[in-house]
Scaffold this active site. Structure first.
Site, mmCIF file in Angstrom:
data_model
loop_
_atom_site.group_PDB
_atom_site.id
_atom_site.type_symbol
_atom_site.label_atom_id
_atom_site.label_comp_id
_atom_site.label_asym_id
_atom_site.label_seq_id
_atom_site.Cartn_x
_atom_site.Cartn_y
_atom_site.Cartn_z
ATOM 1 C CB SER A 166 -2.534 -5.731 -8.446
ATOM 2 O OG SER A 166 -2.942 -4.385 -8.654
ATOM 3 C CE1 TYR A 186 2.766 -4.597 -9.264
ATOM 4 C CE2 TYR A 186 0.803 -3.431 -10.035
ATOM 5 C CZ TYR A 186 1.494 -4.069 -9.023
ATOM 6 O OH TYR A 186 0.929 -4.185 -7.777
#
Ligand code: NAP
Length: 256
Positions: free
Chosen positions: A151, A165
């Site tokens: 990501s 995350y």
């Protein structure tokens, strides 16, 4: 040789778009999921119907397999099922990933950290391990390709939202670099895509389904992305067109 792809978390979002595009390109596809069997079945049916046939020779073109990538015995069973039903795996997309409610680090407990790291990081390691055991030319395999779904959070850090995350995705970036070097001489390429702001259900898991609307003015291309736009980058990295590319990253995040 048949191309056989496992997409973890292939039932929704980026994974589902990847599974469908891969099937269009001739891969036999295993759609892995954790809970949502209906969504996984929808992807398998779409693949079966779009090609006008359910089988290639005596093998199905797509199957759905429930397995939690964070659970080692589930991952072992996932790969054994693919061995039996689709044949030797040639490609893996480590796509399954989770985030939890937006929260500052000072309010994150150990149980949440364990869940986030297990699903995002341990799951990717375990699936890569099982893939390498089958693909490695040093173990009698025919080589293959792995794409990890990281990501842009790994670069941006996700302050005030989910630093846990983002840190897990940072681990995926380092994993990609190290693994690519480790298995290069075993006929396996390892790369990553770093999506950002893609229109999927994941933002609802963070408690803000309309997150992209809030942040889109800060994205250079001025909009969120679609899952298919990430899937195209993944399929390129898996393909022979990327034969000299390993340990690399493609950011698919509108320039952010
Ligand atoms: P999504 O729409 O929430 O879909 C997640 C998928 O992963 C579902 O198929 C889900 O299956 C599966 N899954 C979750 N935990 C699992 C586990 N432990 N074992 C097996 N399957 C599991 O997510 P998405 O937005 O498509 O995200 C896909 C990947 O892209 C993730 O790694 C995410 O971090 C990354 N990413 C997304 C964005 C974005 O903006 N959307 C940005 C950057 C990176 P069930 O439905 O059965 O639970």
């Amino acid at each position: 040789m048949n191309q056989v792809l496992i997409v973890t978390g292939g039932s929704r979002g980026i994974g589902a778009a990847t599974a469908r595009l891969a099937a269009e390109q001739g891969y036999a596809v295993c759609v892995n999921y954790r809970h949502n069997q209906a969504a996984a079945s929808t992807v398998v049916e779409a693949i079966t119907q779009s090609g006008g046939r359910a089988m290639v020779g005596d093998r199905p073109r797509a199957i759905a397999v429930a397995a939690d990538v964070a659970v080692e015995s589930d991952v072992v069973r996932l790969f054994q099922t693919v061995d039996e039903q689709l044949g030797q795996v040639t490609a893996l997309v480590n796509n399954a990933g989770i985030l939890e409610q937006q929260r500052r680090v000072e309010d994150i407990d150990a149980a949440r950290l364990a869940r986030v790291l297990a699903a995002n990081v341990i799951g990717s390691f375990l699936c890569a391990r099982e893939a390498i055991r089958r693909m490695s030319t040093q173990r009698g395999g025919a080589g293959g390709a792995i794409v990890n779904v990281s990501s842009v959070a790994a670069r941006l850090g996700s302050p005030g939202e989910y630093v846990d995350y983002a840190a897990a995705k940072g681990a995926i970036d380092t994993f990609t670099i190290g693994l690519a070097k480790e298995v290069a001489d075993a006929g396996i390429r390892v790369n990553a895509v770093r999506p950002g702001f893609i229109d999927t259900d994941i933002h609802a898991s963070g408690g803000e389904p309309n997150r992209i609307e809030r942040v889109k003015a800060s994205i250079p291309l001025g909009r969120g992305g679609q899952a298919i736009e990430v899937a195209r980058a993944i399929l390129w990295l898996l393909s022979a067109e990327a034969s000299y590319t390993t340990g690399s990253f493609i950011d698919v995040a509108g320039g952010k």
